[in-house]
Design an enzyme around this catalytic site. Structure first.
Site, PDB file in Angstrom:
ATOM      1  N   THR A  82      18.422 -35.570  37.903  1.00  0.00           N
ATOM      2  CA  THR A  82      18.686 -35.668  39.729  1.00  0.00           C
ATOM      3  C   THR A  82      18.468 -34.680  40.758  1.00  0.00           C
ATOM      4  O   THR A  82      18.797 -34.483  40.892  1.00  0.00           O
ATOM      5  CB  THR A  82      20.269 -35.968  39.842  1.00  0.00           C
ATOM      6  OG1 THR A  82      20.810 -34.808  39.285  1.00  0.00           O
ATOM      7  CG2 THR A  82      20.496 -37.033  38.999  1.00  0.00           C
ATOM      8  N   VAL A 101      13.654 -30.854  40.654  1.00  0.00           N
ATOM      9  CA  VAL A 101      12.110 -31.237  39.834  1.00  0.00           C
ATOM     10  C   VAL A 101      12.308 -32.682  38.701  1.00  0.00           C
ATOM     11  O   VAL A 101      10.938 -33.081  38.490  1.00  0.00           O
ATOM     12  CB  VAL A 101      11.990 -29.663  38.863  1.00  0.00           C
ATOM     13  CG1 VAL A 101      11.264 -30.070  38.032  1.00  0.00           C
ATOM     14  CG2 VAL A 101      11.630 -28.843  39.543  1.00  0.00           C
ATOM     15  N   SER A 160      27.558 -37.526  37.092  1.00  0.00           N
ATOM     16  CA  SER A 160      26.321 -37.605  37.388  1.00  0.00           C
ATOM     17  C   SER A 160      25.986 -38.880  36.398  1.00  0.00           C
ATOM     18  O   SER A 160      25.507 -40.075  36.433  1.00  0.00           O
ATOM     19  CB  SER A 160      25.363 -37.536  37.555  1.00  0.00           C
ATOM     20  OG  SER A 160      25.173 -36.226  38.528  1.00  0.00           O
ATOM     21  N   ARG A 181      10.073 -19.243  26.826  1.00  0.00           N
ATOM     22  CA  ARG A 181       8.953 -18.832  27.326  1.00  0.00           C
ATOM     23  C   ARG A 181       8.396 -17.341  26.269  1.00  0.00           C
ATOM     24  O   ARG A 181       7.443 -17.646  26.047  1.00  0.00           O
ATOM     25  CB  ARG A 181       8.477 -18.493  28.724  1.00  0.00           C
ATOM     26  CG  ARG A 181       9.179 -19.274  29.695  1.00  0.00           C
ATOM     27  CD  ARG A 181       8.805 -19.365  31.060  1.00  0.00           C
ATOM     28  NE  ARG A 181       9.482 -20.400  31.853  1.00  0.00           N
ATOM     29  CZ  ARG A 181       9.797 -20.668  33.318  1.00  0.00           C
ATOM     30  NH1 ARG A 181       9.928 -18.869  33.915  1.00  0.00           N
ATOM     31  NH2 ARG A 181      10.495 -21.532  33.806  1.00  0.00           N
ATOM     32  N   CYS A 218       6.147 -21.281  37.544  1.00  0.00           N
ATOM     33  CA  CYS A 218       5.866 -21.966  39.307  1.00  0.00           C
ATOM     34  C   CYS A 218       4.388 -20.936  39.647  1.00  0.00           C
ATOM     35  O   CYS A 218       3.425 -21.677  39.307  1.00  0.00           O
ATOM     36  CB  CYS A 218       6.477 -22.688  40.003  1.00  0.00           C
ATOM     37  SG  CYS A 218       8.264 -21.240  40.653  1.00  0.00           S
ATOM     38  N   GLN A 242       7.281 -16.848  48.576  1.00  0.00           N
ATOM     39  CA  GLN A 242       7.545 -18.903  47.622  1.00  0.00           C
ATOM     40  C   GLN A 242       8.771 -19.430  48.758  1.00  0.00           C
ATOM     41  O   GLN A 242       9.229 -18.743  49.348  1.00  0.00           O
ATOM     42  CB  GLN A 242       8.136 -18.013  46.556  1.00  0.00           C
ATOM     43  CG  GLN A 242       7.505 -17.612  45.317  1.00  0.00           C
ATOM     44  CD  GLN A 242       7.408 -16.809  43.784  1.00  0.00           C
ATOM     45  OE1 GLN A 242       7.383 -15.614  44.019  1.00  0.00           O
ATOM     46  NE2 GLN A 242       8.656 -17.759  43.570  1.00  0.00           N
ATOM     47  N   GLY A 294      11.843 -24.010  44.890  1.00  0.00           N
ATOM     48  CA  GLY A 294      11.976 -22.631  43.881  1.00  0.00           C
ATOM     49  C   GLY A 294      13.316 -22.893  43.329  1.00  0.00           C
ATOM     50  O   GLY A 294      13.402 -22.384  41.954  1.00  0.00           O
ATOM     51  N   LYS A 353       8.202 -12.062  34.349  1.00  0.00           N
ATOM     52  CA  LYS A 353       7.867 -13.254  34.245  1.00  0.00           C
ATOM     53  C   LYS A 353       6.682 -13.586  34.747  1.00  0.00           C
ATOM     54  O   LYS A 353       5.513 -13.556  34.197  1.00  0.00           O
ATOM     55  CB  LYS A 353       8.394 -14.577  34.759  1.00  0.00           C
ATOM     56  CG  LYS A 353      10.150 -14.725  34.426  1.00  0.00           C
ATOM     57  CD  LYS A 353      10.460 -16.163  35.107  1.00  0.00           C
ATOM     58  CE  LYS A 353      11.628 -15.987  35.800  1.00  0.00           C
ATOM     59  NZ  LYS A 353      12.236 -17.136  36.848  1.00  0.00           N
ATOM     60  N   HIS A 390       4.126 -22.476  47.173  1.00  0.00           N
ATOM     61  CA  HIS A 390       4.179 -21.269  47.373  1.00  0.00           C
ATOM     62  C   HIS A 390       2.850 -20.996  47.139  1.00  0.00           C
ATOM     63  O   HIS A 390       2.066 -21.544  47.032  1.00  0.00           O
ATOM     64  CB  HIS A 390       4.647 -20.591  45.536  1.00  0.00           C
ATOM     65  CG  HIS A 390       5.880 -21.286  44.804  1.00  0.00           C
ATOM     66  ND1 HIS A 390       6.754 -20.937  46.221  1.00  0.00           N
ATOM     67  CD2 HIS A 390       6.359 -21.122  43.834  1.00  0.00           C
ATOM     68  CE1 HIS A 390       8.225 -21.322  45.120  1.00  0.00           C
ATOM     69  NE2 HIS A 390       7.708 -21.379  44.204  1.00  0.00           N
ATOM     70  N   ASN A 403       4.735 -25.842  44.296  1.00  0.00           N
ATOM     71  CA  ASN A 403       5.688 -25.340  43.272  1.00  0.00           C
ATOM     72  C   ASN A 403       6.215 -26.366  42.167  1.00  0.00           C
ATOM     73  O   ASN A 403       6.604 -26.254  41.281  1.00  0.00           O
ATOM     74  CB  ASN A 403       6.548 -24.610  43.800  1.00  0.00           C
ATOM     75  CG  ASN A 403       7.019 -24.403  45.023  1.00  0.00           C
ATOM     76  OD1 ASN A 403       7.606 -24.862  45.922  1.00  0.00           O
ATOM     77  ND2 ASN A 403       8.616 -24.288  44.617  1.00  0.00           N
TER      78      ASN A 403
HETATM   79  C1  11C Z   1      10.766 -19.853  42.054  1.00  0.00           C
HETATM   80  N1  11C Z   1      10.065 -19.596  40.613  1.00  0.00           N
HETATM   81  O1  11C Z   1      10.159 -19.796  42.960  1.00  0.00           O
HETATM   82  C2  11C Z   1      11.374 -19.855  40.525  1.00  0.00           C
HETATM   83  C3  11C Z   1      11.236 -21.140  40.081  1.00  0.00           C
HETATM   84  O2  11C Z   1      12.040 -19.423  36.013  1.00  0.00           O
HETATM   85  O3  11C Z   1      11.257 -21.534  36.213  1.00  0.00           O
HETATM   86  C4  11C Z   1      11.777 -21.589  38.703  1.00  0.00           C
HETATM   87  C5  11C Z   1      12.431 -20.681  38.173  1.00  0.00           C
HETATM   88  C6  11C Z   1      11.876 -20.231  36.591  1.00  0.00           C
HETATM   89  O4  11C Z   1      12.174 -19.347  42.507  1.00  0.00           O
END
Ligand code: 11C
Length: 332
Positions: free
Chosen positions: A9, A12, A38, A97, A126, A153, A157, A206, A235, A308
């Site tokens: 929900t 993404v 939910s 990751r 993203c 961004q 996100g 990241k 983004h 994104n």
């Molecule tokens: C943002 N990139 O735009 C982040 C959202 O580690 O998957 C995704 C955060 C992640 O805030």
């Protein structure tokens, strides 16, 4: 394929359902999963309504694939539970990751490393995904040595709370439940995710670490500044990239024009360049403003934009799932 969507929900999750429908993913059963409050709520997919189920009921149903978009702590706790019943998890959070036992996959670059034994597959951040898609073929041709990237961004996100903050502020109200420590409308925040002791944010780190892992080269030097702007979807990144080999700008354009997942938008004479509003609903990474950095050799400047929620999250995860179709043994 029996498919669970964990976080069905959210922003993404909603995009995932759209992408699965558009791409006619071969589904036999859909299990939308969301928080306890939910459960029972109906989620629409291809004109049919599917009830949201609990995590435990989804695991008991032993789906072939579960796509997670519910944050790192949910993934840490529940992804191994799905994997234990034979489900392959594609996880959108940062939980797995950098785990050396897990693959970090952008299909255009490294889906071919996946095997049926990869039970938890990580989907990158993203802002990393659009960067590596744009650089992939250039790296093969000229070898990337150093990347300086500054991001712009979108609030999407962060999620729905941030979208609400922007809209409330734009309507002249004080945000009732703000996502950020400062106003976002008419403002710019050089702050995405939490600050680390070295002064960088987690989002910036990241980009540094995921880029090296996906491109399979620890020698690439990456430095990032990640910035939140009051944009609704898409983004953008200013990328300065130094190569080992000399390049020809016309050849760079040709390489980008044939890079999988890239669309070149670069005609300054017609004011044509990538913009976030033009990325909405697209899976391509838009690349433009191609020009030499005239202050040092073998260095290129470019501007990279992507939706994104699509290539940065939902589409990348669905592409991984598509790659697995026909390669996995049915779970039940
Ligand atoms: C943002 N990139 O735009 C982040 C959202 O580690 O998957 C995704 C955060 C992640 O805030």
């Amino acid at each position: 394929m029996k498919l669970a969507i964990v976080g069905a929900t959210g922003l993404v999750g909603t995009e995932l359902l759209k992408v699965l429908a558009e791409r006619q993913f071969p589904l036999t059963e859909l299990l939308p999963v969301a928080s306890a409050k939910s459960v029972g709520q109906l989620v629409e997919f291809l004109g049919k309504k599917f009830p949201v189920v609990s995590m435990d009921d989804a695991i008991a149903a032993r789906p072939d694939i579960a796509i997670f978009s519910a944050g790192g702590s949910v993934s840490k706790e529940h992804a191994p539970r799905f994997a234990a019943v034979g489900t392959t998890v594609i996880d959108n959070s940062s939980a797995w990751r950098m785990d050396p036992t897990k693959k970090l996959v952008v299909p255009e670059l490294n889906a071919d490393t996946l095997t049926a034994d990869d039970k938890i597959i990580a989907n990158p951040n993203c802002s990393t995904i659009q960067l590596v898609v744009a650089l992939n073929e250039l790296h093969k041709a000229y070898k990337v040595q150093r990347i300086v990237v500054s991001t712009y961004q979108s609030v999407t996100g962060t999620g729905k709370k941030a979208v609400d903050q922007l809209m409330e502020e734009r309507a002249g109200q004080t945000a009732s439940n703000p996502a950020y420590p400062h106003p976002i409308d008419l403002n710019v925040l050089p702050h995405i995710d939490v600050f680390e002791p070295n002064g960088y944010t987690k989002e910036e780190l990241k980009m540094v670490n995921e880029t090296k892992k996906i491109m399979g080269d620890d020698n690439i030097r990456v430095t990032a500044t990640c910035v939140r702007i009051p944009v609704m979807g898409g983004h953008s990144e200013a990328v300065n990239v130094e190569f080992e080999k000399e390049f020809d700008l016309a050849e760079v354009r040709e390489i980008l024009a044939r890079t999988p997942g890239v669309e070149v938008v670069d005609d300054p004479s017609q004011n044509q360049y990538p913009m976030p509003k033009d990325s909405h609903g697209k899976d391509a990474v838009l690349v433009g403003r191609l020009r030499r950095d005239e202050t040092q050799p073998r260095t290129l400047n470019m501007w990279v934009v992507a939706d994104n929620l699509r290539k940065g999250a939902a589409t990348n995860a669905v592409q991984i799932a598509e790659y697995l179709v026909g390669k996995l043994e049915p779970v039940s």
